[in-house]
Design a protein around this motif. Structure first.
Motif, mmCIF file in Angstrom:
data_model
loop_
_atom_site.group_PDB
_atom_site.id
_atom_site.type_symbol
_atom_site.label_atom_id
_atom_site.label_comp_id
_atom_site.label_asym_id
_atom_site.label_seq_id
_atom_site.Cartn_x
_atom_site.Cartn_y
_atom_site.Cartn_z
ATOM 1 N N LYS A 197 4.828 33.627 8.927
ATOM 2 C CA LYS A 197 3.276 33.826 9.383
ATOM 3 C C LYS A 197 2.820 35.084 8.301
ATOM 4 C CE LYS A 197 0.353 35.512 13.001
ATOM 5 N NZ LYS A 197 0.522 35.990 14.439
ATOM 6 N N GLU A 198 1.577 34.775 7.615
ATOM 7 C CA GLU A 198 0.902 35.548 6.982
ATOM 8 C C GLU A 198 -0.429 35.994 7.312
ATOM 9 O OE1 GLU A 198 2.085 36.228 3.535
ATOM 10 O OE2 GLU A 198 3.848 34.857 3.522
ATOM 11 N N VAL A 246 -13.521 45.218 11.499
ATOM 12 C CA VAL A 246 -12.252 44.916 10.726
ATOM 13 C C VAL A 246 -11.876 43.522 11.282
ATOM 14 C CG1 VAL A 246 -9.889 45.656 10.522
ATOM 15 C CG2 VAL A 246 -11.701 47.184 10.587
ATOM 16 N N ILE A 247 -11.554 42.651 10.529
ATOM 17 C CA ILE A 247 -11.257 41.280 10.818
ATOM 18 C C ILE A 247 -9.841 40.892 10.408
ATOM 19 C CG2 ILE A 247 -11.804 38.719 10.703
ATOM 20 C CD1 ILE A 247 -14.784 39.719 10.378
ATOM 21 N N ASP A 248 -8.874 40.337 11.279
ATOM 22 C CA ASP A 248 -7.678 39.935 10.962
ATOM 23 C C ASP A 248 -7.524 38.315 10.777
ATOM 24 O OD1 ASP A 248 -6.341 42.429 10.939
ATOM 25 O OD2 ASP A 248 -5.171 42.052 12.476
ATOM 26 N N ILE A 249 -7.196 37.717 9.640
ATOM 27 C CA ILE A 249 -7.181 36.288 9.549
ATOM 28 C C ILE A 249 -5.974 36.066 9.422
ATOM 29 C CG2 ILE A 249 -8.038 34.616 7.710
ATOM 30 C CD1 ILE A 249 -10.065 36.750 6.645
ATOM 31 N N GLU A 250 -5.744 34.855 10.138
ATOM 32 C CA GLU A 250 -4.183 34.032 10.224
ATOM 33 C C GLU A 250 -3.829 33.489 9.040
ATOM 34 O OE1 GLU A 250 -2.255 34.818 13.590
ATOM 35 O OE2 GLU A 250 -3.363 36.327 12.955
ATOM 36 N N GLN A 251 -4.027 33.793 7.936
ATOM 37 C CA GLN A 251 -3.343 33.177 6.768
ATOM 38 C C GLN A 251 -3.649 34.098 5.622
ATOM 39 O OE1 GLN A 251 -6.342 29.916 6.617
ATOM 40 N NE2 GLN A 251 -6.380 30.704 4.231
ATOM 41 N N LYS A 252 -2.795 33.664 4.682
ATOM 42 C CA LYS A 252 -2.727 34.643 3.387
ATOM 43 C C LYS A 252 -3.938 34.358 2.331
ATOM 44 C CE LYS A 252 0.504 32.447 0.367
ATOM 45 N NZ LYS A 252 1.946 32.487 -0.057
ATOM 46 N N MET A 253 -4.233 35.321 1.443
ATOM 47 C CA MET A 253 -5.256 35.077 0.362
ATOM 48 C C MET A 253 -5.067 33.689 -0.215
ATOM 49 S SD MET A 253 -8.219 36.472 0.115
ATOM 50 C CE MET A 253 -9.330 35.932 -1.321
ATOM 51 N N ASP A 254 -6.015 32.835 -0.290
ATOM 52 C CA ASP A 254 -5.835 31.626 -1.161
ATOM 53 C C ASP A 254 -6.957 31.467 -2.286
ATOM 54 O OD1 ASP A 254 -7.942 31.332 0.336
ATOM 55 O OD2 ASP A 254 -7.244 29.257 1.251
ATOM 56 N N ASP A 255 -7.055 30.321 -2.945
ATOM 57 C CA ASP A 255 -7.853 30.273 -4.055
ATOM 58 C C ASP A 255 -9.162 29.573 -3.565
ATOM 59 O OD1 ASP A 255 -5.961 31.352 -5.624
ATOM 60 O OD2 ASP A 255 -4.991 29.402 -6.376
ATOM 61 N N VAL A 256 -9.087 28.993 -2.450
ATOM 62 C CA VAL A 256 -10.206 28.089 -2.122
ATOM 63 C C VAL A 256 -11.022 28.468 -0.715
ATOM 64 C CG1 VAL A 256 -11.015 25.860 -1.619
ATOM 65 C CG2 VAL A 256 -9.314 26.243 -3.204
ATOM 66 N N LEU A 257 -10.162 28.417 0.413
ATOM 67 C CA LEU A 257 -10.865 28.828 1.341
ATOM 68 C C LEU A 257 -11.414 30.182 1.975
ATOM 69 C CD1 LEU A 257 -8.847 26.859 4.554
ATOM 70 C CD2 LEU A 257 -11.299 26.447 3.818
ATOM 71 N N LEU A 258 -10.579 31.172 1.588
ATOM 72 C CA LEU A 258 -11.139 32.464 1.839
ATOM 73 C C LEU A 258 -12.185 32.908 0.835
ATOM 74 C CD1 LEU A 258 -7.987 34.356 3.502
ATOM 75 C CD2 LEU A 258 -9.808 32.746 4.480
ATOM 76 N N PRO A 259 -11.861 32.778 -0.442
ATOM 77 C CA PRO A 259 -13.061 33.098 -1.279
ATOM 78 C C PRO A 259 -14.151 32.311 -1.066
ATOM 79 C CG PRO A 259 -11.036 32.535 -2.478
ATOM 80 C CD PRO A 259 -10.684 32.321 -0.940
ATOM 81 N N GLY A 260 -14.260 31.308 -0.612
ATOM 82 C CA GLY A 260 -15.304 30.508 -0.194
ATOM 83 C C GLY A 260 -15.968 31.318 1.022
ATOM 84 N N ALA A 261 -15.108 31.558 2.025
ATOM 85 C CA ALA A 261 -15.732 32.080 3.101
ATOM 86 C C ALA A 261 -16.267 33.463 2.655
ATOM 87 C CB ALA A 261 -14.726 32.300 4.417
#
Ligand SMILES: O=C(O)C(=O)C[C@]1(C(=O)O)C=C[C@@H](O)C=C1
Length: 287
Positions: A197-198, A246-261
């Protein structure tokens, strides 16, 4: 020279236990600090490479001093997180004749530990004065140093091995499913075991007078099917009614999804600050 890791001391805190599990297999020297704030400042000033502090308890919620110091005072990435089961015990100084609960006049502990054992203390020690100190281990140490006094501490089993103490009662926490999440912070990277889990934690500031801003922040994650596990508001300290989220997101930083969000959230005038992207570990047993 061995790198140093700071933890909320003295010896025998739950935080020390968490720090030892988190840094298993690493050659680090452990340095106790008297408060959460001093741990975080020591890392920030590079007196030590890493620090471990409690972040949230399943019964009592967020440890505000940790979150607020990470938001307002220091800029330290979260490198890892560990959830540790917590069992609280009532500890008294070792003596020849056992001390009956009714004779205890003063109970010392960390505010979170007191809160986790509130019902037990109210039912069994209604007359005792409750006093909060910086950690469970400090309470244990103080009680052990005054064997002539009818005092008790609420704390970990580990304290009975470190200080001349014995159990007045074991397992006094009000709920059995008691966990605390601890975070490891630091400016230097660390070789950590792979985890299934990341997580990524961010801090979002909403624009003023923008109806539905929080809704749009959440929507940016929702339509991407990104799972969130916590959303917590903390005061910005600038004005009454002004908050950070403060928001906890259930995944690690990636190149597409999180930068987009994040770009979508910034486009409506919000600010996004990353507090860390890190592995999460769950420990099943405690000492
Ligand atoms: O006093 C300790 O032993 C700590 O490590 C602090 C702390 C906390 O701040 O929540 C850690 C775990 C327990 O929830 C109770 C106290």
């Amino acid at each position: 020279m061995e790198k140093k890791l700071a933890f909320l001391g003295p010896r025998g805190t739950f935080t020390e236990e968490a720090a030892r599990i988190l840094s298993l297999g690493q050659k680090l020297s452990f340095v106790p600090y008297p408060s959460i704030i001093e741990v975080l400042d020591a890392v920030s000033k590079k007196e030590v490479a890493y620090g471990v502090v409690p972040m949230e308890n399943s019964i009592e919620g967020t440890v505000n001093s940790t979150l607020d110091w990470l938001i307002h005072e220091v800029d330290l990435p979260i490198l890892a997180e560990l959830a540790l089961p917590i069992t609280q015990n009532l500890l008294v100084a070792k003596r020849e004749h056992p001390l009956p609960l009714s004779a205890i006049t003063r109970v010392l502990s960390h505010p979170q530990a007191i809160a986790q054992s509130h019902n037990f203390l109210r039912e069994n020690l209604p007359e005792a004065a409750i006093e909060t100190v910086n950690s469970t281990a400090l309470a244990a140490k103080m009680v052990s140093e005054h064997p002539e006094e009818p005092w008790a501490a609420v704390g970990t089993r580990l304290n009975v091995e470190i200080y001349p103490l014995e159990f007045a009662r074991e397992q006094i926490q009000d709920y059995s499913n008691n966990y605390t999440r601890f975070v490891l912070v630091g400016l230097e990277s660390l070789d950590l075991p792979v985890s299934r889990k990341e997580k990524t934690t961010i801090l979002v500031t909403l624009p003023e007078d923008f109806p539905g801003a929080l809704y749009q922040v959440l929507a940016a994650f929702a339509w991407r099917k990104v799972n969130l596990s916590r959303i917590e508001s903390r005061p910005t300290k600038r004005a009454l009614g002004s908050y950070y989220f403060v928001i906890d997101i259930e995944q690690k930083m990636d190149d597409v999804l999180l930068p987009g969000a994040f770009a979508e959230i910034e486009a409506i005038g919000c600010q996004v600050r990353q507090l860390g992207t890190y592995p999460f570990y769950m420990h099943q047993t405690n000492s």
